[in-house]
Design an enzyme around this catalytic site. Sequence first.
Site, PDB file in Angstrom:
ATOM      1  N   GLN A 109      11.437 -50.141  21.024  1.00  0.00           N
ATOM      2  CA  GLN A 109      12.181 -48.892  20.885  1.00  0.00           C
ATOM      3  C   GLN A 109      13.409 -48.966  21.783  1.00  0.00           C
ATOM      4  OE1 GLN A 109      10.842 -45.020  22.532  1.00  0.00           O
ATOM      5  NE2 GLN A 109      11.181 -44.233  20.474  1.00  0.00           N
ATOM      6  N   TYR A 177      17.134 -37.202  23.027  1.00  0.00           N
ATOM      7  CA  TYR A 177      17.873 -38.319  23.624  1.00  0.00           C
ATOM      8  C   TYR A 177      19.311 -38.284  23.072  1.00  0.00           C
ATOM      9  CZ  TYR A 177      13.764 -40.329  25.919  1.00  0.00           C
ATOM     10  OH  TYR A 177      12.695 -40.553  26.752  1.00  0.00           O
ATOM     11  N   ARG A 353      -1.568 -41.641  20.811  1.00  0.00           N
ATOM     12  CA  ARG A 353      -2.667 -41.358  21.738  1.00  0.00           C
ATOM     13  C   ARG A 353      -4.013 -41.915  21.300  1.00  0.00           C
ATOM     14  NH1 ARG A 353      -1.188 -35.170  21.741  1.00  0.00           N
ATOM     15  NH2 ARG A 353      -0.599 -35.897  19.654  1.00  0.00           N
TER      16      ARG A 353
HETATM   17  C1  LIG Z   1       1.953 -41.243  27.232  1.00  0.00           C
HETATM   18  C2  LIG Z   1       2.940 -41.084  26.128  1.00  0.00           C
HETATM   19  C3  LIG Z   1       4.202 -41.679  26.234  1.00  0.00           C
HETATM   20  C4  LIG Z   1       5.136 -41.541  25.193  1.00  0.00           C
HETATM   21  N1  LIG Z   1       6.335 -42.197  25.285  1.00  0.00           N
HETATM   22  C5  LIG Z   1       7.196 -42.162  24.233  1.00  0.00           C
HETATM   23  C6  LIG Z   1       8.387 -42.926  24.251  1.00  0.00           C
HETATM   24  O1  LIG Z   1       8.660 -43.676  25.182  1.00  0.00           O
HETATM   25  N2  LIG Z   1       9.220 -42.815  23.185  1.00  0.00           N
HETATM   26  C7  LIG Z   1       8.922 -42.008  22.111  1.00  0.00           C
HETATM   27  O2  LIG Z   1       9.704 -41.939  21.168  1.00  0.00           O
HETATM   28  N3  LIG Z   1       7.795 -41.291  22.075  1.00  0.00           N
HETATM   29  C8  LIG Z   1       6.925 -41.357  23.083  1.00  0.00           C
HETATM   30  N4  LIG Z   1       5.736 -40.671  23.014  1.00  0.00           N
HETATM   31  C9  LIG Z   1       5.443 -39.896  21.800  1.00  0.00           C
HETATM   32  C10 LIG Z   1       4.635 -40.708  20.794  1.00  0.00           C
HETATM   33  O3  LIG Z   1       5.340 -41.825  20.303  1.00  0.00           O
HETATM   34  C11 LIG Z   1       4.249 -39.843  19.582  1.00  0.00           C
HETATM   35  O4  LIG Z   1       5.446 -39.376  18.995  1.00  0.00           O
HETATM   36  C12 LIG Z   1       3.362 -38.649  19.963  1.00  0.00           C
HETATM   37  O5  LIG Z   1       2.405 -39.019  20.926  1.00  0.00           O
HETATM   38  C13 LIG Z   1       2.640 -38.117  18.724  1.00  0.00           C
HETATM   39  O6  LIG Z   1       1.856 -39.122  18.131  1.00  0.00           O
HETATM   40  P1  LIG Z   1       0.242 -39.193  18.360  1.00  0.00           P
HETATM   41  O7  LIG Z   1      -0.293 -37.851  17.943  1.00  0.00           O
HETATM   42  O8  LIG Z   1      -0.205 -40.308  17.477  1.00  0.00           O
HETATM   43  O9  LIG Z   1      -0.007 -39.435  19.801  1.00  0.00           O
HETATM   44  C14 LIG Z   1       4.800 -40.788  24.037  1.00  0.00           C
HETATM   45  C15 LIG Z   1       3.534 -40.218  23.936  1.00  0.00           C
HETATM   46  C16 LIG Z   1       2.611 -40.355  24.974  1.00  0.00           C
HETATM   47  C17 LIG Z   1       1.253 -39.738  24.806  1.00  0.00           C
END
Ligand SMILES: Cc1cc2nc3c(=O)[nH]c(=O)nc-3n(C[C@H](O)[C@H](O)[C@H](O)COP(=O)(O)O)c2cc1C
Length: 413
Positions: A109, A177, A353
């Site tokens: 990314q 961003y 997650r």
């Molecule tokens: C600990 C953590 C760190 C994350 N860091 C980023 C990141 O660096 N860039 C990004 O676009 N999204 C980041 N996200 C968001 C995830 O990519 C995703 O959009 C969000 O968790 C929803 O997806 P999920 O329900 O499968 O977790 C992060 C999420 C978590 C939980």
Amino acid sequence: MTTSPEPMTPEPADPLAPAALGPITLKNRIIKAATFEGMSINNKMSDAIIDYHRAVAEGGVAMTTLAYCAVSRDGQGAPNEIVVEEGASGGLAQFAEAMHDAGAKASMQLGHAGPVGSVGGSNRLAPSKVFAPQAMKSTTPATLGDLRRIIADHARSATIAADAGFDCVELHFGHGYLVSSFLSPKLNKRTDDWGGSIENRSRLAREVAGAVREAVGTRIAVTTKLNMSDGVDGGIWLDESIETARLLESDGTLDAIELTGGSSFENPMYLFRGEVPVAEMAQTMPKAIGLAFRLTSKKFMKAYPFTEAFFLEYARQFRDALDLPLILLGGINNLDTVHQAMNEGFEFVAMGRALLREPDLINQWSDGSGRGSLCIHCNKCMPSIYAGTHCVLVHEGQRPGFDTWQRINPKRN
Ligand SMILES: Cc1cc2nc3c(=O)[nH]c(=O)nc-3n(C[C@H](O)[C@H](O)[C@H](O)COP(=O)(O)O)c2cc1C
């Protein structure tokens, strides 16, 4: 009398079978979403980051996403992020090789944090001057020179990624961003060619994607993570975001769009849904700020209930409007949900997650030993980014990467 044949409905794709993503082929349709690791050393790769991703790569995903990597020093969102410049190449190549050895593709990314920048000395570039509450300072309007440099930085960083053996770059056009802030009618008040109409507000996204594609050609896949909605009054909303997606599609610069929403700048919980980990977040702050945060968290951290596949309703509208491959993201925890996504015409899903909780979840789905996930959306992984990202429900000794980080973290030694 002859009857015309029934129109053929295409068979829904098998989530666990191979599929093309632009010039590359993924072994299945499941991508590990970007979850910032918080374990780089001197803005470079570490063994902890490799171990963290190796576990999900060995655990069955088709591709894992190294997150969030800044295209320049001033593009950092946090102090300990990888900055993709020449000196970073060796570690990036080790990462790509380790993922390939583990049977997965490697994505990176890439972005510029813009108003979300929280590194000391960051000028928090943005389309216009607005107050940044996290920094208690105003943002700095980007000059044309800044924009030209940042577009070139994206192209240079993508080339470094491709040369290091990465299979894909994901351009970060979401979450408030820099590029996302240019799309927002609330944050972008410019009166030049980069503000006003949605065509003008989409200019930065299109130029970044165009420059990256020109730099890497068809050596690797190029995707973007795009906000459907900022979750903020006056922010980007579906109708305009679909317009941006259509423009990107017509440019032919992208292989897929991953659909997201929310804003680390203005409305962070919109991205995640579920519990707000107020106490754990306060603990990561200096004492006085932590106390103030506890008292005001309801205002800054509006909570949203968690539901499975919480972005699906919005994403369907993009599916109807576009031919470009789409990656469904947000609250995907079950194999049945992935089947549903395929039935509705999404080409891939991304998961965050659930894979922090169980890095081997996709293998469980493949060998039939499980269909669900043990993630409870407590979101305590969120504040863990400041000390090494991990799921707090995973036992010590079984936390990929974080256990390595505990050993090698220079601040602890
Ligand atoms: C600990 C953590 C760190 C994350 N860091 C980023 C990141 O660096 N860039 C990004 O676009 N999204 C980041 N996200 C968001 C995830 O990519 C995703 O959009 C969000 O968790 C929803 O997806 P999920 O329900 O499968 O977790 C992060 C999420 C978590 C939980």
